[in-house]
Design a protein around this motif. Structure first.
Motif, PDB file in Angstrom:
ATOM      1  N   ASN A   1       0.849  -1.202   0.000  1.00  0.00           N
ATOM      2  CA  ASN A   1       0.000   0.000   0.000  1.00  0.00           C
ATOM      3  C   ASN A   1       0.881   1.246   0.000  1.00  0.00           C
ATOM      4  O   ASN A   1       1.850   1.332   0.767  1.00  0.00           O
ATOM      5  CB  ASN A   1      -0.901   0.029   1.234  1.00  0.00           C
ATOM      6  CG  ASN A   1      -1.922  -1.084   1.200  1.00  0.00           C
ATOM      7  OD1 ASN A   1      -2.713  -1.185   0.270  1.00  0.00           O
ATOM      8  ND2 ASN A   1      -1.869  -1.950   2.208  1.00  0.00           N
ATOM      9  N   ILE A   2       0.501   2.200  -0.853  1.00  0.00           N
ATOM     10  CA  ILE A   2       1.290   3.423  -0.986  1.00  0.00           C
ATOM     11  C   ILE A   2       0.562   4.572  -0.297  1.00  0.00           C
ATOM     12  O   ILE A   2      -0.646   4.740  -0.455  1.00  0.00           O
ATOM     13  CB  ILE A   2       1.498   3.765  -2.470  1.00  0.00           C
ATOM     14  CG1 ILE A   2       2.409   2.722  -3.120  1.00  0.00           C
ATOM     15  CG2 ILE A   2       2.074   5.160  -2.651  1.00  0.00           C
ATOM     16  CD1 ILE A   2       2.611   2.925  -4.600  1.00  0.00           C
ATOM     17  N   SER A   3       1.291   5.352   0.478  1.00  0.00           N
ATOM     18  CA  SER A   3       0.718   6.588   1.019  1.00  0.00           C
ATOM     19  C   SER A   3       1.757   7.699   0.891  1.00  0.00           C
ATOM     20  O   SER A   3       2.919   7.441   0.556  1.00  0.00           O
ATOM     21  CB  SER A   3       0.270   6.402   2.468  1.00  0.00           C
ATOM     22  OG  SER A   3       1.376   6.042   3.270  1.00  0.00           O
ATOM     23  N   PHE A   4       1.315   8.914   1.165  1.00  0.00           N
ATOM     24  CA  PHE A   4       2.158  10.089   0.923  1.00  0.00           C
ATOM     25  C   PHE A   4       2.324  10.907   2.192  1.00  0.00           C
ATOM     26  O   PHE A   4       1.500  11.763   2.497  1.00  0.00           O
ATOM     27  CB  PHE A   4       1.533  10.964  -0.172  1.00  0.00           C
ATOM     28  CG  PHE A   4       1.434  10.264  -1.496  1.00  0.00           C
ATOM     29  CD1 PHE A   4       2.535  10.168  -2.319  1.00  0.00           C
ATOM     30  CD2 PHE A   4       0.239   9.677  -1.901  1.00  0.00           C
ATOM     31  CE1 PHE A   4       2.455   9.503  -3.533  1.00  0.00           C
ATOM     32  CE2 PHE A   4       0.157   9.005  -3.111  1.00  0.00           C
ATOM     33  CZ  PHE A   4       1.264   8.915  -3.928  1.00  0.00           C
ATOM     34  N   PRO A   5       3.399  10.662   2.938  1.00  0.00           N
ATOM     35  CA  PRO A   5       3.647  11.502   4.109  1.00  0.00           C
ATOM     36  C   PRO A   5       3.823  12.972   3.747  1.00  0.00           C
ATOM     37  O   PRO A   5       3.461  13.849   4.530  1.00  0.00           O
ATOM     38  CB  PRO A   5       4.943  10.927   4.682  1.00  0.00           C
ATOM     39  CG  PRO A   5       4.979   9.516   4.184  1.00  0.00           C
ATOM     40  CD  PRO A   5       4.357   9.564   2.817  1.00  0.00           C
TER      41      PRO A   5
END
Lengths: 152, 779
Positions: free
Chosen positions: B653-657
Motif C-alpha cells: 500500500n502506498i501513502s504520501f507523508p
C-alpha cells in the motif's frame, strides 16, 4: 406517482415515475440543482444528501423510499456544524471548480455531527466516498479539522 | 439565470438592487444573492438592457460595443463597476483573477465590482480557456483595459472642470483635481464613454509597488455560491418547457446504427421521442457529434431508462479492430526502431557506442480520461434560425462556430452562454456535446438539455494519448552523461482533426525537444502511430508522458552513475544559461510565447529544484519503506520542481507523508490560488500515474465509471502538501497545468527509492490496488 417529500423542512409534492432516484427528483422536478450528478452508481458522492441525518447517495435512492423521512440538501444544510464547515471552506479556500463540494460538505457535516474531533483515519473513512477531481483533498482535510475546532 | 427562467414565463430581474453579483464577501451575504448571479448573467447576456433599468442607476449595457475597454468594463452612475469576464471558470478562479487584473489598473474599490460572464464572441478576443493562458497571454491586455478606462474617466473629469488632465489624479473610484475638488467615476462615466479610447502608448500602467489587487489573495468569486449549492453549472441549466436527452453513441469511433428497435424505449414512462442522430462526416471526428440514437424525455432519469431499453445493432465501423493491448506492443516495437530525428546535438550513436556504461529503458503510459466531476452537458433552444445555448464550455467561440457550421446557420445566429464548469482538464474545449444539444433541440422543436452520463464521458471522450518511449543513455568512467537518446511514439492530437500518422512537433515540444540537459550528444526521435479513438488534450498534454520518461530516466542514470538523483539532475541541467534550441535543429514553439520575454532559463530551473529539495529536507534519513523522489520541468513557461515522499507498507500500500513543490511562474496575480492549482495539478498527475488507464477492445473503451476508471480519493491523498512560490518579476507564466508533469516521475523515483522497484509503465500499479511487493528490489 404523486407523493410528498419533506425537503429542507418543506413539503414538496412530486409526481415522478416509481423508482426515479431522489437525485433526479431534486434536480429535474424540483429545480434544486445544488445536489450534483457525478456517476449515478454511488461511487463519487457528488449527490450526497442527508436522510434523517444520515448521508446517503441520492443517485441510487428511489425517491419513494424516503417519503417519510427528513431530507436535507446542500441548499438547506444549516446549523452550527454546517456553518462551521462553510466557514472553514471559505477560510481555507477549499473549492476549485466547486462541483463536488456540495457532496463534500454534506459528508463532512454528517461526520462532524457525530464526531467532535475526527482523526485522519476518521476523515479518510467518512470522506473517501466523495471524489474531487480537482483534488482539493489536502484542504478539505484541514478544513474539517478547523471546523471541528470552531464548533466544539 | 436558469432556475429563474424555469420559474417564470418571462425573464426579469428579481430585484432592483441586486442585478449583478458583487465580488465582495459582503455582497454575498443574505438570501438570494446567489440567484442574483444566475438571473443577472442570463439577463445581461440576453442583451435586455431594459430589465436593468429597474435599478436606480443602471450599469450601462455594452453588449453591442466592440471597441477598447468598454467591451470589458462599464460603470454605473453610482459607481458600481461591471467587468465582463471572457474566460471560462473551471476552478482556476479565473473570474476573480481577471477582476484583479482589470480592477487594479482601473483603481476601483473591490466591493464595487460586479461580474458579467461573456458569451462566445470574437470581440472579446481569445476565449479558449486552455493552455494555462488566461493570465500569461492576457495580463497586459486586461491591465491596459483597466488603465485606459481610468484615463478616459480622468479625462472626462478634467473636461468637466475645464482643466488639463495632468492636474488630476484618481484613486479608488474618485478623481481629484489639484485644487481639492472631486468627482466619482460614476459622475463622469457617461461622459467618459463618449471619449475616444486613448492610444496604448499614451496610457501608463502602474508600477509594481502601486498594485492594489495583483499579487494579493482576494476571495474567490464563486466560493460563496458553490458551498451553498447555488452556482449554475452547465448541467444545472433549466429553461421553460425543456426536455432531457441522453444519447446511445456508437461503441467504436465512426460506427453507425445498423438497425434500431425503439419500441421498449418509447414505452418507458416519461420518454417522449427517440431521435436518430446525424452521423459525423469525413474521416476525422473534429468537434462533430458522434452519431447514435438519442432518447428524449421529461426528466434525465427517464431518458437514461429509455436508453437502456433501446435495441440497437451497430455497424462497428472502421476502428473495430482497435485493441489497445496489441496496439501497445506495436507502439513499443516502433519505439525500439529508429524514428525521424527532431533534435540533433553531436553524434548520439557514436557516443553511445563508446560510452563506458550504456543503459536503456522503455516507458509506457496508457490512454487517460479527463473525467471532470461534471460530465459534459449543454442546453439549446431554437427560435427560428437562431439558437441560444448554455454550456460548460472552455471554448465558446469554437462551440459557436462548430454549431453554426453543422447546423448550417451563420455564426451570429448562435449565442453561447458560458456557465460555470465543473472541471474541464481539456475535455470541455471540445464542443461535440454542444453540437448534440443544438441538433436535438432543432429536431425536437423544444429546448433540450443533453447530459452525458459518467459512462458516456469515460467511453466516448477525447482521450489523452497513449505512448511508448525508448531511452538510451551513455556515461563516461566518472559517471558523466555523454549521450542521451529519447525516442517517442504516440498517436497525435492532430489525428482528431485530419490525417496524421506521427506525433507533431508541437507535442514533441512538450517535454521531449525542450530537454534542457547539458549533454554533448543528444537526439530526440519520433515514430509512426495511427489513432483509432479520439485523441484530445488533457491537463499538461504530452508533457505527462514525456516528462515521466525523461525525469525517470535521469534518476536511472543517476543510479547507474552511483550519484544522488537530485545532485545528478543539477549537474545534467548544467551551468546557468539561456537555451537556444534552434542550435539543436528545433524550432521551439515555447507555448506560443516570445523567447525574448520567456527564455528557457536553466538558472530558474535549478532554483526551483534546489528549493523543492530543501523543503523536502532532501538527503535526510527516512523511515524504512519510505523514499524521496524528485523531478523538475518547465512547462507553460513556469518552472516547477516536486519532491514526493512515499511510504510503502509490507502489503504494497502506498501513502504520501509529504509532497513539496516549488514553482516559478514569474509574476503571480493570485498567490494562494496558484498554490491551489499546483496542489491540484500535482495530485491529478499522481492519480493518473498510479491508476490511470483507458483500454479498448474492438474499438470500444473497456472502462465505464469510477469503479474501473480509478481516481485518487481522500484516503490516498497526501498528509502534507507545501508549495513555495518563487519571488519573480518575470512576465506571468501558466499555473493550471505545470504542476502535473513532474508529479508522475517524482512518484516513480520515490517508489524506487523506497523499494528498489523501478516502474516504467503508467499506471504504476497496473491493474492492482497496491504495489506488487514480489518485485521489490528489481531495478
Amino acid at each position: 406517482m404523486a407523493i410528498t417529500l419533506k425537503i429542507n423542512g418543506k413539503n414538496e409534492n412530486v409526481t415522478a415515475a416509481e423508482g426515479t432516484p431522489l437525485l433526479w427528483v431534486l434536480r429535474d422536478h424540483l429545480g434544486m440543482t445544488g445536489t450534483k450528478f457525478g456517476c449515478g452508481v454511488a461511487q463519487c458522492g457528488a449527490c450526497t444528501v442527508h436522510v434523517d441525518g444520515t448521508p446517503i447517495r441520492s443517485c441510487i435512492t428511489a425517491h419513494e423510499d424516503v417519503e417519510d423521512s427528513d431530507i436535507v440538501t446542500i441548499e438547506g444544510a444549516s446549523g452550527k456544524v454546517a456553518d462551521a464547515i462553510r466557514g472553514a471552506w471559505e477560510e481555507l479556500a477549499v473549492p476549485q471548480c466547486g462541483y463536488c463540494q456540495a457532496g463534500q460538505i454534506m459528508s463532512a457535516t454528517a461526520l462532524l455531527v457525530t464526531n467532535k474531533s475526527p482523526s485522519d483515519d476518521d476523515i479518510d473513512a467518512a470522506m473517501s466516498g466523495n471524489i474531487c477531481r480537482c483534488a482539493t483533498y489536502v484542504r478539505i482535510r484541514k478544513a474539517i479539522k478547523e471546523a471541528a475546532k470552531a464548533v466544539y | 439565470m436558469f432556475m429563474h427562467l424555469a420559474q417564470t414565463a418571462k425573464p426579469k430581474i428579481e430585484t432592483a438592487n441586486k442585478p449583478l453579483l458583487n465580488l465582495s464577501r459582503r455582497g454575498f451575504v443574505g438570501a438570494g444573492t446567489g440567484l442574483a448571479l444566475a438571473v443577472t448573467l442570463g439577463a445581461c447576456s440576453q442583451n435586455k438592457p431594459e430589465t436593468l433599468a429597474q435599478a436606480a442607476a443602471p450599469i450601462p449595457d455594452n453588449s453591442n460595443i466592440d471597441i477598447g475597454p468598454l467591451v470589458l468594463i462599464s460603470i454605473a452612475a453610482d459607481g458600481r463597476t461591471q467587468i465582463t469576464n471572457p474566460r471560462s471558470e473551471m476552478g482556476q478562479q479565473v473570474i476573480t483573477t481577471v477582476a484583479q487584473m482589470i480592477a487594479d489598473e482601473l483603481d476601483v474599490p473591490w466591493d464595487d465590482l460586479f461580474i458579467k460572464q461573456a458569451v462566445g464572441d470574437k470581440k472579446y478576443g481569445d476565449q479558449n480557456t486552455d493552455g494555462s493562458t488566461s493570465v500569461r497571454n492576457h495580463f497586459d491586455r486586461f491591465r491596459m483595459a483597466g488603465a485606459s478606462m481610468r484615463q478616459m474617466l480622468t479625462q472626462a473629469a478634467a473636461n468637466e472642470w475645464g482643466v488639463d488632465i495632468s492636474e488630476c489624479t484618481s484613486e479608488l473610484g474618485v478623481i481629484t483635481h489639484s485644487s481639492g475638488k472631486t468627482l466619482t467615476y460614476g459622475d463622469v462615466s457617461e461622459a467618459a464613454g463618449k471619449l475616444d479610447v486613448p492610444a496604448e502608448d499614451t496610457v501608463t500602467l502602474k508600477t509594481r509597488s502601486q498594485w492594489r489587487y495583483i499579487g494579493k489573495d482576494k476571495p474567490s468569486y464563486t466560493i460563496s455560491d458553490v458551498i451553498r449549492g447555488k452556482g449554475t453549472f452547465g448541467i444545472d441549466v433549466r429553461v421553460p418547457d425543456m426536455l432531457y436527452a441522453v444519447i446511445a453513441r456508437p461503441p467504436a469511433l465512426f460506427g453507425k446504427v445498423k438497425s434500431l428497435d425503439d419500441t421498449a424505449a418509447l414505452a418507458v414512462p416519461g420518454v417522449t421521442q427517440v431521435v436518430k442522430m446525424k452521423e459525423p462526416e469525413g474521416e476525422a471526428p473534429g468537434f462533430q457529434q458522434l452519431g447514435g440514437v438519442a432518447v428524449i424525455a421529461t426528466d434525465t432519469w427517464a431518458a437514461i431508462q429509455g436508453r437502456e431499453a433501446l435495441k440497437i445493432e451497430w455497424d462497428a465501423g472502421p476502428h473495430k479492430n482497435y485493441n489497445s493491448k496489441t496496439y501497445a506492443q506495436e507502439l513499443m516495437a516502433t519505439a525500439r526502431q529508429p524514428g525521424e530525428n527532431k533534435f540533433k546535438r553531436g553524434d548520439v550513436t557514436k557516443a553511445l557506442s563508446s560510452a563506458e556504461t550504456m543503459i536503456s529503458a522503455d516507458y509506457y503510459a496508457a490512454h487517460l480520461s479527463q473525467s471532470p466531476m461534471e460530465p459534459p452537458a449543454a442546453t439549446a433552444q431554437w427560435t427560428g434560425d437562431n439558437v441560444e445555448i448554455w454550456a460548460c464550455t472552455q471554448n465558446p467561440q469554437a462551440a459557436q462556430s462548430t454549431v453554426a457550421q453543422i447546423c448550417g446557420v451563420p455564426d451570429e445566429n448562435v449565442t453561447v452562454h458560458v456557465t460555470l464548469l465543473g472541471g474541464g482538464f481539456g475535455r470541455k474545449s471540445k464542443p461535440d456535446f454542444v453540437v448534440e444539444a443544438a441538433l436535438l433541440a432543432r429536431e425536437v422543436g423544444k429546448p433540450v438539455k443533453v447530459t452525458w452520463t459518467r459512462e458516456d464521458d469515460i467511453k466516448h471522450g477525447y482521450f489523452h494519448s497513449v505512448s511508448a518511449q525508448h531511452m538510451k543513455g551513455g556515461l563516461d568512467k566518472d559517471g558523466n552523461v555523454t549521450a542521451v537518446l529519447h525516442r517517442t511514439v504516440f498517436p497525435s492530437i492532430n489525428s482528431t482533426f485530419g490525417p496524421s500518422d506521427q506525433g507533431s512537433d508541437f507535442e514533441l515540444s512538450l517535454g521531449a525537444t525542450d530537454n534542457p540537459w547539458n549533454v554533448p550528444n543528444m537526439a530526440v526521435e519520433v515514430g509512426k502511430a495511427n489513432s483509432h479513438i479520439r485523441i484530445g488534450w488533457l491537463r499538461s498534454v504530452a508533457n505527462v508522458y514525456h516528462v515521466f520518461a525523461n525525469q525517470s530516466f535521469a534518476a536511472e542514470l543517476a543510479h547507474a552513475a552511483g550519484k544522488d538523483p537530485k545532485a545528478f539532475l543539477m549537474d545534467i541541467i548544467g551551468p546557468d544559461r539561456i537555451i537556444d534550441f534552434s542550435k539543436d535543429g528545433v524550432t521551439y514553439p515555447n507555448y506560443g510565447a516570445s523567447l525574448d520575454e520567456h527564455p528557457v532559463d536553466t538558472k530558474r530551473l535549478k532554483a526551483v529544484l534546489d528549493k523543492a529539495a530543501t523543503m523536502a529536507k532532501w538527503g535526510r534519513d527516512v523511515p524504512k519503506g519510505h523514499g524521496l523522489g524528485i523531478a523538475v520541468h518547465r512547462s507553460f513557461l513556469a518552472y516547477v520542481a516536486t519532491a514526493i515522499e512515499v511510504a510503502v507498507d509490507a502489503d504494497g500500500n502506498i501513502s504520501f507523508p509529504g509532497i513539496w513543490s516549488a514553482v516559478d511562474a514569474g509574476t503571480v496575480v493570485s498567490p494562494d490560488n496558484t498554490k491551489s492549482q499546483i496542489e491540484g495539478g500535482t495530485l491529478f498527475g499522481i492519480s493518473n500515474a498510479l491508476y490511470g488507464e483507458i483500454t479498448a477492445t474492438n474499438g470500444a473503451v473497456d472502462q465505464s465509471n469510477f469503479p474501473d476508471w480509478r481516481v485518487m480519493r481522500m484516503a490516498e491523498a497526501p498528509h502534507v502538501f507545501e508549495t513555495h512560490i518563487m519571488e519573480s518579476e518575470a512576465p506571468p507564466a501558466g499555473v493550471g497545468e505545470p504542476g502535473t508533469p513532474p508529479a508522475a516521475p517524482a512518484l516513480a523515483n520515490a517508489i524506487f527509492a523506497a523499494t528498489g522497484q523501478r516502474l516504467r509503465a503508467m499506471p504504476l500499479l497496473g491493474q492492482n490496488d497496491r504495489l506488487d511487493m514480489s518485485k521489490v528490489g528489481e531495478g
